[in-house]
Design an enzyme around this catalytic site. Structure first.
Site, PDB file in Angstrom:
ATOM      1  CG  HIS A 259      -2.100  -0.882   1.126  1.00 23.13           C
ATOM      2  ND1 HIS A 259      -3.278  -0.543   0.497  1.00 23.13           N
ATOM      3  CD2 HIS A 259      -2.274  -2.153   1.567  1.00 23.13           C
ATOM      4  CE1 HIS A 259      -4.132  -1.554   0.578  1.00 23.13           C
ATOM      5  NE2 HIS A 259      -3.553  -2.541   1.227  1.00 23.13           N
TER       6      HIS A 259
ATOM      7  CE  LYS B 268      -6.814  13.336   0.371  1.00 18.98           C
ATOM      8  NZ  LYS B 268      -6.689  12.255  -0.596  1.00 18.98           N
ATOM      9  NE  ARG B 269      -2.712   8.086   6.652  1.00 16.10           N
ATOM     10  CZ  ARG B 269      -1.441   8.151   6.258  1.00 16.10           C
ATOM     11  NH1 ARG B 269      -0.521   8.679   7.045  1.00 16.10           N
ATOM     12  NH2 ARG B 269      -1.081   7.691   5.077  1.00 16.10           N
TER      13      ARG B 269
ATOM     14  CE  LYS C 226      -2.621  10.667   2.718  1.00 16.49           C
ATOM     15  NZ  LYS C 226      -3.264   9.590   1.938  1.00 16.49           N
TER      16      LYS C 226
ATOM     17  CB  THR D  29     -10.473   4.687  -0.864  1.00 16.77           C
ATOM     18  OG1 THR D  29     -10.081   5.057   0.457  1.00 16.77           O
ATOM     19  CG2 THR D  29      -9.758   3.403  -1.266  1.00 16.77           C
TER      20      THR D  29
ATOM     21  CE  LYS E  55     -14.152   5.768   1.121  1.00 19.22           C
ATOM     22  NZ  LYS E  55     -13.164   5.872   2.195  1.00 19.22           N
TER      23      LYS E  55
END
Length: 872
Positions: free
Chosen positions: A383, A574-575, A580, A682, A686
């Protein structure tokens, strides 16, 4: 099919609309639900209506729903026992399940009856749902993916079992105080968990520490410390197919809970110390591993999961045999034909060594046979592309905690390198690159390498990620065994992420194309036929606006933040992590802010930027980014020149339940990691499924999303992977972008000079320095800044034309069919696990047992359900 997500009491008009869409509840079923609800309130909760609280009503509702699961759950396990299919065992240290009540009701199709029964009692199902604690046994995407996969395995009729740890405290509760993240324990079990069933009869001893001695020429692990693994089972229902699979979570218990000798001697603390130390293993999700004590606990968590699970798998293999319950299966030759073990990332990689130990030491197999069975049974999903995220355990720590396993890993490596040497004689560099044991200042075992060597299949989670694994992180292993490497692009379950979270959109879709898309998401392609249907476009537009207004009301109520529901809802949830690139988002916010300030009389497309996520407690820079978001928001939101043209909201304590509420309201989804950094993502799927447009780099699953929907219906910016690699090779100098872009320089100077932190002007010096110092800006924010700003201008232009925007929204929904976890799991099943999905449902609980001559026939009496015991 759907239900209102409003948390305010429903009007009669709302209720009539709900019922007309979902179909009228069957009155005899409503009466039965009321009777069961009252029975649980009296006999399970031991309350009456005079003293019962809303939490008592929630628990009674949950137990009522669970009653509808039990017959299906037992029947499913009986079916597996009798037909002896190949079973899939999914090992994950994280399961981010969220709430279960709504999801289970939808999958069983009983929400109408529950809603009506509670309404007749004067209760609101929405209010009761709010009382359920999120099962937050995961940090983010990895754990949520595991939860979606379990839902899909059950829906596809695959004999699947999830295995994980029952953390007493899940992912921490995040509170924001003075703009800073504060962590509070997530005591999710404090009111009990109505969905879990304890199975003390299946406790398993797990050994740690000790030493290895030679006994009759064979190694024996002795003087170990024993900790008991206590299983708790949670039902995982498929959608409308009477299949209920099992998630088994292990809880650590002391082998000896109480020492009477210490107690009699007056040493009360030591009397229970063994219990406390043992149970620490499953006390908290993922402890901070910056210190040796934390690292040791993390290693023990991973081994505890693996050891308990594999013992359980072998026990079930021995006791599940078609047509008989009187004998056990001691022949392991069919083990890979009956068992598929999937390692969800590197955390369960000790599976390889533990399975070898069980086969060789306990079952007495020769090494080569044990190794063949292990490789054919195990598969590994990676991952991450970041080398620092791949686990490497020091030999010293392994020798201390798992001495026998260290020996086994050395033996595996020796045989592996002998094969490499035979294939590439004299190639020392290749031997070093392929060694599971890494030499250096501290000798370490690379757990990802162990997982690759000990598995028959290795997969990434998006096409670009899988391709990069072959050329970067695992290049040498791919060259050695290219046949092992596959891609399995991630997916999400449409039951939770559309039917449950966005019921009005679900209804609008169902009115046009029916409901087959719930289990065949590719059916959404049919929505393209209605792209010029004015009424349908207006319906989708109306649904989005209602969701936006609902979220605006919720923010005003909970965070005292007033936002403009006509603005672009721009979301990045998100985290919080530097890769990110929430910082890039902040730079756009500041740039937009400065433009309005400089030209306040121009017309701007209003925008509300929402950022949510948790930073790891020990991650200084991530926590500083949260503070920066809140500091920028404080200045922007209170500037009278800006008004409601720009608002910044930090969504506190982001979790599954909050995601279900905010994603349906989003206009724009931010997926802005540096190309080559995100494995898949993911949240991007969504948002797409719920009609958001995406602004993104060509990273992770964004690449495949663009392929599905077309580049003209997605906002792509930034460097490609190849361009990123080129800049790295040439030597990246972030300051050049700072020097050559006036707006970028202004934004960074404002951050550094305390414009957004006047109370402490030096507060964000380290944030700016991390970007501008020599060899700084590791994730190349500044290189992508200009492209990002121009792309955001394109977003603004399109949003001015609401019909054109909504049409692109519909095209995104229509193109999201590929990103169903049902499709992902079907690919795993056929191409890795060697099993076929079973689309036909099992019989209803009141019908004959599946796998018998009475299958499908109504039964009378209880003898049928007791014919064979199931070995859970």
């Amino acid at each position: 099919m759907s239900k209102s997500t409003s948390k305010t009491p429903l009007t009669d008009k709302d209720r009539r609309k709900q019922i007309s869409i979902r179909g009228l509840p069957i009155l005899e079923n409503v009466a039965s639900v009321k009777k069961t609800f009252n029975r649980h309130l009296h006999f399970t909760i031991v309350k009456d209506r005079n003293v019962a609280t809303n939490r008592d009503y929630f628990l009674s509702t949950a137990y009522t729903v669970r009653d509808h699961l039990v017959g299906r759950w037992i029947r499913t396990q009986q079916h597996y026992y009798e037909t002896d299919p190949k079973r899939v065992y999914y090992l994950s240290l994280e399961y981010y399940m969220g709430r279960s009540l709504s999801n289970i009701m939808i999958n069983l199709g009983i929400e109408s009856e529950l809603d009506e029964a509670l309404y007749e009692f004067g209760l609101s199902i929405e209010e009761l749902e709010e009382l359920e604690e999120d099962a937050g046994l995961g940090n983010g995407g990895l754990g949520r993916l595991a939860a979606c996969f379990l839902d899909s395995m059950a829906t596809l009729g695959i004999a699947g079992y999830g295995y994980g740890l029952r953390y007493e405290y899940g992912i921490f509760q995040q509170t924001i105080k003075d703009g800073f993240q504060c962590e509070e324990p997530d005591d999710w079990l404090r009111y009990g968990n109505p969905w879990e069933i304890p199975r003390p009869e299946y406790q398993i001893p797990v050994n740690l520490y000790g030493r290895v001695v030679d006994q009759n020429g064979k190694p024996k692990w002795v003087d170990t410390k024993v900790i008991m693994a206590m299983p708790y089972d949670t039902p995982i229902p498929g959608f409308n197919n009477n299949v209920v699979n099992t998630l088994r979570l292990w809880s650590a218990k002391a082998a000896q809970k109480f020492n009477f000798q210490f107690f009699n001697d007056g040493d009360y603390l030591n009397a229970v110390s063994d219990q406390s130390l043992a149970e620490n293993i499953t006390r908290v999700l993922y402890p901070n591993d910056n210190y040796m004590q934390g690292k040791e606990l993390r290693l023990k968590q991973e081994y505890f999961l693996v050891a308990a699970t594999l013992s359980d798998i072998i026990r079930r293999y021995k006791h599940s045999r078609f047509g008989t319950s009187t004998t056990t299966r001691d022949d392991f030759s069919t083990f890979p034909e009956k068992v598929a073990i999937q390692l969800n990332d590197t955390h369960p990689a000790l599976t390889i060594a533990e399975l070898m130990r069980l086969f060789v030491d306990i079952e007495g197999m020769p090494w080569d046979r044990a190794w063949d069975l292990t490789k054919r049974s195990c598969a590994y999903t990676n991952h991450t592309l970041m080398p620092e995220a791949v686990e490497r355990w020091s030999v010293g720590l392994l020798q201390h905690v798992l001495p026998r396993h260290l020996q086994i890993m050395y033996d595996i490596n020796l045989r592996h390198l002998q094969e490499v040497a035979a294939r590439y004689p004299g190639d020392g560099d290749r031997l070093r690159a392929l060694s599971i044991v890494e030499e250096g200042d501290e000798k370490r075992v690379n757990m990802a390498y162990l997982a690759i060597v000990g598995s028959h299949a290795v997969n990434g989670v998006a096409k670009i990620h899988s391709d990069l694994l072959k050329t970067t992180l695992f290049k040498s292993f791919y060259e050695l065994t290219p046949e092992k490497f596959q891609n399995k692009t991630n997916g999400i379950t449409p039951r939770r992420w559309l039917v449950l979270s966005n019921p009005n959109l679900s209804d609008a879709i169902a009115e046009k194309i029916g409901e087959d898309w719930i289990t065949n998401l590719g059916q959404l392609q049919r929505l393209r036929e209605f792209i010029n249907d004015e009424m349908f476009v207006r319906d989708i537009q109306r649904v989005k606006q209602e969701n936006k207004e609902r979220l605006a009301e919720w923010l005003l109520k909970t965070q005292k933040q007033k936002i403009n529901p006509m603005s672009i809802y721009d979301m990045q949830v998100k985290r919080i992590h530097e890769y990110k690139r929430q910082l890039l988002n902040i730079l756009h916010i500041i740039t937009f802010y400065n433009r309005i300030r400089a030209n306040p009389n121009e017309r701007y497309v209003p925008r509300t930027v929402m950022i949510g996520g948790k930073a790891a407690p020990g991650y200084h820079m991530a926590k500083k980014i949260i503070k920066l978001v809140n500091s920028v928001g404080k200045i922007v939101n209170n500037d009278p020149i800006i008004g409601d043209r720009l608002k910044v909201v930090f969504l506190e304590n982001y979790r599954v339940t909050l995601a279900e509420q905010i994603i349906p309201a989003a206009d724009l989804s931010e997926q802005i990691s540096l190309a080559g950094m995100e494995a898949s993502g993911t949240s991007n799927m969504k948002f797409m499924l719920n009609g958001s447009l995406t602004i993104c780099t060509l990273d992770g699953a964004n690449v495949e999303m663009a392929e599905e929907v077309g580049d003209e219906n997605i906002f792509i910016f930034g460097m490609t992977v190849e361009e990123v690699e080129k800049r790295h090779r040439e030597g990246y100098r972030a300051r050049e972008f700072y020097d050559n872009n006036i707006e970028l320089r202004q934004a960074l100077d404002q951050i550094r000079n305390g414009y957004f932190s006047p109370e402490n002007p030096e507060l964000f010096h380290d944030v700016v320095n991390s970007l501008l110092c020599d060899h700084g800006d590791n994730y190349m924010l500044l290189a992508d800044y200009e492209s990002y700003i121009k792309c955001q201008e394109r977003v603004n232009e399109l949003f001015k034309d609401q019909i054109a925007w909504t049409k692109k929204s519909i095209l995104n929904i229509a193109a999201s069919g590929k990103f169903s976890s049902d499709r992902t799991i079907a690919e795993y099943a056929r191409e890795i696990w060697g099993v076929q999905p079973r689309p036909q449902p099992l019989p209803n609980p009141h019908e004959g047992r599946p796998g018998t001559k009475h299958e499908g026939e109504a039964t009378h009496g209880s003898s049928q359900s007791l014919a064979e015991p199931e070995k859970y």
